[in-house]
Design a protein around this motif. Sequence first.
Motif, short mmCIF file in Angstrom:
data_model
loop_
_atom_site.label_atom_id
_atom_site.label_comp_id
_atom_site.label_asym_id
_atom_site.label_seq_id
_atom_site.Cartn_x
_atom_site.Cartn_y
_atom_site.Cartn_z
N TRP A 118 -9.73 7.25 -0.27
CA TRP A 118 -9.22 8.80 -0.25
C TRP A 118 -10.15 9.52 0.86
N ALA A 119 -9.68 10.57 1.32
CA ALA A 119 -10.60 11.39 2.38
C ALA A 119 -10.04 12.75 2.01
N ARG A 120 -11.23 13.88 1.99
CA ARG A 120 -10.77 15.16 1.83
C ARG A 120 -11.70 16.00 2.57
N ASP A 121 -11.23 16.83 3.19
CA ASP A 121 -11.97 17.81 3.88
C ASP A 121 -12.47 19.25 3.28
N PHE A 122 -13.69 19.56 3.43
CA PHE A 122 -14.08 20.75 2.81
C PHE A 122 -14.84 21.47 4.02
N GLY A 123 -13.88 22.33 4.69
CA GLY A 123 -14.54 22.94 5.88
C GLY A 123 -14.78 21.98 6.93
N SER A 124 -16.12 21.88 7.46
CA SER A 124 -16.46 21.15 8.63
C SER A 124 -17.09 19.80 8.05
N PHE A 125 -17.04 19.48 6.50
CA PHE A 125 -17.34 18.26 6.00
C PHE A 125 -16.15 17.52 5.62
N VAL A 126 -15.99 16.21 5.84
CA VAL A 126 -15.04 15.43 5.49
C VAL A 126 -15.65 14.37 4.33
N PHE A 127 -15.39 14.03 3.27
CA PHE A 127 -15.71 13.30 2.25
C PHE A 127 -14.72 12.08 2.01
N ARG A 128 -15.24 11.03 2.19
CA ARG A 128 -14.49 9.63 2.11
C ARG A 128 -14.86 8.70 1.02
N GLY A 129 -14.21 7.90 0.67
CA GLY A 129 -14.47 6.90 -0.53
C GLY A 129 -13.38 5.73 -0.74
N GLU A 130 -13.86 4.75 -0.76
CA GLU A 130 -13.12 3.40 -0.89
C GLU A 130 -13.65 2.44 -1.97
N LEU A 131 -12.61 1.98 -2.87
CA LEU A 131 -13.28 1.17 -4.03
C LEU A 131 -12.00 0.16 -4.24
N ALA A 132 -12.66 -1.17 -4.22
CA ALA A 132 -11.69 -2.25 -4.46
C ALA A 132 -12.46 -3.18 -5.51
N TYR A 133 -11.49 -3.90 -6.29
CA TYR A 133 -11.81 -4.79 -7.32
C TYR A 133 -11.09 -6.12 -7.10
N PHE A 134 -12.08 -7.02 -6.89
CA PHE A 134 -11.81 -8.41 -6.45
C PHE A 134 -11.69 -9.42 -7.61
N LYS A 135 -10.50 -9.81 -7.98
CA LYS A 135 -10.45 -10.54 -9.34
C LYS A 135 -10.20 -12.01 -8.73
N ARG B 172 0.75 -1.27 -0.15
CA ARG B 172 0.08 0.13 -0.12
C ARG B 172 0.84 1.30 -0.11
N ALA B 173 0.61 2.09 -0.91
CA ALA B 173 1.37 3.49 -0.77
C ALA B 173 0.38 4.45 -0.66
N SER B 174 0.39 5.28 0.50
CA SER B 174 -0.37 6.44 0.67
C SER B 174 0.22 7.67 0.93
N LYS B 175 -0.32 8.78 0.61
CA LYS B 175 0.24 9.85 0.60
C LYS B 175 -0.81 11.04 1.35
N TRP B 176 -0.23 12.13 2.17
CA TRP B 176 -1.31 13.18 2.41
C TRP B 176 -0.76 14.30 1.56
N ALA B 177 -1.51 14.85 0.75
CA ALA B 177 -1.17 15.89 -0.23
C ALA B 177 -2.24 17.20 -0.04
N GLY B 178 -1.86 18.10 0.64
CA GLY B 178 -2.52 19.23 0.99
C GLY B 178 -3.75 18.90 1.76
#
Length: 385
Positions: A247-264, A196-202
């Motif tokens: 991913w996760a991103r904050d917009f003021g008091s809101f935090v939007f999160r998402g996760e996606l996985a493909y199982f082969k 897993r490669a993760s990064k915090w960018a801004g």
Amino acid sequence: MKDKIFSILLSWLFFMFFSWTNVYGSDLELSGEWVSRLEAEFQGENDIILFNSLGLDLNYNSSMSAFKASLDITDDDDDPNVSLEEAYGEFYFQSTDLRIGKQYIAWGKTDGINPTDNFNPEDLTDPFSEDNKLAVNAVRAKHYQDDWIFDLIWAPLFTAAELPKAGSRWSSLPAGLEIEPQEPENSLENSEIGVRASKWAGSIDFSFSYFRGWSKTPAWPDQSIIEDGQLVFKPEYYQVDVFGTDWARDFGSFVFRGELAYFKTKKDFQLKNPYSQYVLGVDFNATDELYIITQLVGEKEEGEDRTDNLTVSLEYELTEFKTIELNGIYNLADRDSLINPLFNYEIRDGLAMTLGAYIFSGEDGSSYGWFDEKDYVYIELVRSF
């Protein structure tokens, strides 16, 4: 064979730990908690259930290394059980942390449901517990490079989910039906790996991951077979390659999160086609006292209809020491649901009480409709030390 390999691993771990570090009494910490829980079902034979658990954690930390061992002693319906929950050593190098032993590996950024989190199976004998994950024996290296974190994991032994016995409280199968899940053989070829490669960018936190291993719950055949005059189900654990991102991103008091996985899955495996799982969610403070998390959770298997669930979690702070919660999940296709209301009270430092309930509804054959007559209320006391 598993126990022998694990014993050798732990012996090696202890040897390396005490060889590389100087352990002083002040560096060791012993902590734990006592949990007493009483459940009362609205219907059914098991109308009163008492559960007691003692968890002990031994921790050692220094600038060069750390060690943790967790022991759990439970007394569930007069059936005592002692289990080693975690036992690992960790060594710190200039830009890399190395952890070896029995451990939890948590991937993903969404709340509670994580398609990219595939190393730790669940204890499905207690499927609605918040902490029902099972630790696995693994070697884990986390490397830090600039703003990136690279997580590499090798789990040499397969750890299966704990399945409820047919006819037991949380099984949808009738009593007397034998279940024989077919587990993969323990071999180097069948070991599990992940990166897993993760990064915090801004303002955005994201990662990409790959897992090669085995499903943690088996795929079920359409019908049972007869062996020696008995009905037998033979579910199978299947090999998967999982490509994921979160991913996760904050917009003021809101935090939007998402996760996606493909199982082969393998082409010659007949019980499960390749499939995708996804979670899209947002959490925010509606007021200073009210915190809300809502998520859309779905799965799409090739050749099958898509399934979507809506989850909602509300937490309202009555006072500094009292909160109420409402957690729920609703299946948009089958229209079945689970509701979990809670009242939490921190009586004093180290002593907390929870009052709650699990309420199921749905048609027979739906995910939560299976448990329509298993609604229950509970009270739980937790003493931490």
